[in-house]
Design a protein around this motif. Structure first.
Motif, short mmCIF file in Angstrom:
data_model
loop_
_atom_site.label_atom_id
_atom_site.label_comp_id
_atom_site.label_asym_id
_atom_site.label_seq_id
_atom_site.Cartn_x
_atom_site.Cartn_y
_atom_site.Cartn_z
N ASP A 69 0.83 -1.19 0.00
CA ASP A 69 0.00 0.00 0.00
C ASP A 69 0.87 1.25 0.00
O ASP A 69 2.10 1.17 -0.23
N LEU A 70 0.28 2.38 0.25
CA LEU A 70 1.01 3.64 0.18
C LEU A 70 2.13 3.69 1.21
O LEU A 70 3.21 4.23 0.94
N LEU A 71 1.92 3.09 2.37
CA LEU A 71 2.97 3.10 3.40
C LEU A 71 4.15 2.25 2.98
O LEU A 71 5.31 2.64 3.20
N ASP A 72 3.90 1.11 2.36
CA ASP A 72 5.01 0.30 1.82
C ASP A 72 5.86 1.13 0.86
O ASP A 72 7.09 1.08 0.89
N LEU A 73 5.20 1.88 0.01
CA LEU A 73 5.90 2.69 -0.98
C LEU A 73 6.74 3.76 -0.32
O LEU A 73 7.92 3.96 -0.66
N HIS A 74 6.18 4.44 0.67
CA HIS A 74 6.93 5.48 1.37
C HIS A 74 8.13 4.89 2.11
O HIS A 74 9.21 5.49 2.13
N VAL A 75 7.95 3.73 2.73
CA VAL A 75 9.05 3.10 3.46
C VAL A 75 10.17 2.71 2.48
O VAL A 75 11.35 2.87 2.79
N ALA A 76 9.81 2.23 1.30
CA ALA A 76 10.81 1.88 0.30
C ALA A 76 11.56 3.10 -0.21
O ALA A 76 12.74 3.00 -0.58
N LEU A 77 10.91 4.24 -0.24
CA LEU A 77 11.53 5.49 -0.70
C LEU A 77 12.31 6.20 0.40
O LEU A 77 13.13 7.08 0.11
N ALA A 78 12.07 5.83 1.65
CA ALA A 78 12.64 6.55 2.78
C ALA A 78 14.17 6.63 2.78
O ALA A 78 14.73 7.69 3.09
N PRO A 79 14.89 5.54 2.46
CA PRO A 79 16.34 5.69 2.45
C PRO A 79 16.84 6.77 1.50
O PRO A 79 17.84 7.42 1.78
N CYS A 80 16.14 6.97 0.41
CA CYS A 80 16.50 8.03 -0.52
C CYS A 80 16.08 9.39 0.03
O CYS A 80 16.91 10.28 0.22
N ILE A 81 14.80 9.57 0.31
CA ILE A 81 14.29 10.88 0.72
C ILE A 81 14.91 11.33 2.03
O ILE A 81 15.47 12.43 2.12
N ILE A 82 14.82 10.50 3.05
CA ILE A 82 15.29 10.88 4.37
C ILE A 82 16.80 10.69 4.50
O ILE A 82 17.49 11.50 5.12
N GLY A 83 17.30 9.64 3.87
CA GLY A 83 18.73 9.35 3.97
C GLY A 83 19.60 10.46 3.40
O GLY A 83 20.62 10.82 3.99
N TYR A 84 19.21 11.03 2.26
CA TYR A 84 20.01 12.10 1.67
C TYR A 84 20.08 13.31 2.61
O TYR A 84 21.12 13.95 2.73
N GLY A 85 18.96 13.60 3.26
CA GLY A 85 18.96 14.71 4.21
C GLY A 85 19.87 14.44 5.39
O GLY A 85 20.61 15.33 5.84
N GLU A 86 19.84 13.22 5.90
CA GLU A 86 20.71 12.86 7.02
C GLU A 86 22.17 12.89 6.62
O GLU A 86 23.04 13.34 7.38
N ILE A 87 22.46 12.40 5.44
CA ILE A 87 23.84 12.40 4.94
C ILE A 87 24.38 13.82 4.84
O ILE A 87 25.49 14.13 5.30
N ALA A 88 23.59 14.71 4.24
CA ALA A 88 24.03 16.10 4.08
C ALA A 88 24.23 16.77 5.44
O ALA A 88 25.19 17.52 5.63
N ASN A 89 23.33 16.50 6.38
CA ASN A 89 23.49 17.04 7.72
C ASN A 89 24.75 16.50 8.39
O ASN A 89 25.45 17.22 9.10
N GLY A 90 25.02 15.23 8.18
CA GLY A 90 26.21 14.62 8.75
C GLY A 90 27.49 15.23 8.23
O GLY A 90 28.52 15.23 8.90
N ILE A 91 27.43 15.75 7.01
CA ILE A 91 28.60 16.39 6.41
C ILE A 91 28.77 17.83 6.88
O ILE A 91 29.88 18.29 7.16
N THR A 92 27.65 18.55 7.00
CA THR A 92 27.72 20.01 7.19
C THR A 92 27.64 20.48 8.64
O THR A 92 28.10 21.58 8.95
N THR A 93 27.05 19.70 9.54
CA THR A 93 26.90 20.17 10.91
C THR A 93 28.15 19.89 11.73
O THR A 93 28.88 18.93 11.47
N SER A 94 28.39 20.74 12.72
CA SER A 94 29.62 20.65 13.52
C SER A 94 29.70 19.35 14.31
O SER A 94 30.79 18.85 14.60
N ASN A 95 28.55 18.79 14.66
CA ASN A 95 28.53 17.53 15.39
C ASN A 95 28.18 16.36 14.49
O ASN A 95 27.79 15.29 14.95
#
Length: 224
Positions: free
Chosen positions: A125-151
């Motif tokens: 269902d729609l939740l399955d689809l969002h969960v499958a997309l999450a590493p891309c959508i949310i992961g990219y944001g986390e990766i960029a934060n991990g690079i740019t933030t002081s901590n």
């Protein structure tokens, strides 16, 4: 209290770490990533975006209420009307023409992840689809934060003189981070409503999608 999405990450911490701290990401952060690897990634990411748009088209179909339908349609239109054009322009700055992009064949890693996402949405269902997309959508944001933030996790990151600074800034920027937060809010609200059996099913989808995203980074390094 740990959010439902954080529980997904904790369930598969090793896979998540392998993805967000992949060698491709580490070398991107320091500017040491070979430019040929980044260019190969950019080319395949163009093909990924096309399949990503199809996934949001599927999300429109899978939406059961007007709010979800509008969100899915807005995401689809953002990719087709804005993001693909921006990506084409960014590729041009790296010497990759639109004609080059149009003639590309999908790599195995691109095929594997994008078709997995579409299959998760078609069979679930729609939740399955969002969960499958999450590493891309949310992961990219986390990766960029991990690079740019002081901590952040990338303590050796370099911005000045880094040829990949514009890519990092895009995903660390307010517009993308707001999109990530909106997706987190949506997913946490829905994940909180499922029982243990359903959460376990979704956890497996998240695990597999995370592994396939890590393979997408590796594809860039391997140039295949």
């Amino acid at each position: 209290m740990v959010s439902p999405f954080e529980r997904l990450k904790e369930d598969h911490a090793q896979d998540w770490q392998a993805y967000v701290e992949h060698r491709f990401v580490r070398e991107l952060a320091t500017g040491e990533l070979p430019q040929a690897a980044f260019q190969h990634y950019l080319k395949q990411d163009y093909l990924f975006l096309i399949q990503f748009a199809r996934a949001w088209g599927l999300a429109v179909y899978k939406s059961r209420d007007l709010s979800d339908l509008r969100q899915s349609l807005d995401s689809l239109k953002a990719i087709v009307d804005i993001e693909l054009g921006l990506h084409i322009d960014y590729c041009a700055s790296w010497g990759i023409s639109e004609a080059d992009l149009a003639g590309l064949a999908e790599s195995r890693a691109t095929l594997a992840y994008t078709r997995y996402v579409l299959d998760a949405g078609m069979s679930g269902d729609l939740l399955d689809l969002h969960v499958a997309l999450a590493p891309c959508i949310i992961g990219y944001g986390e990766i960029a934060n991990g690079i740019t933030t002081s901590n952040g996790r990338q303590s050796s990151a370099r911005h000045e003189g880094n040829p990949y600074a514009a890519w990092i800034d895009m995903y660390a920027g307010r517009d993308y981070q707001d999109l990530v937060q909106a997706e987190l809010n949506w997913m946490n609200a829905r994940l909180a409503q499922v029982d243990a059996t359903r959460f376990s099913q979704l956890s497996r989808v998240f695990r597999d999608a995370t592994r396939l995203e890590a393979d997408f980074w590796q594809m860039g390094l391997d140039l295949r």
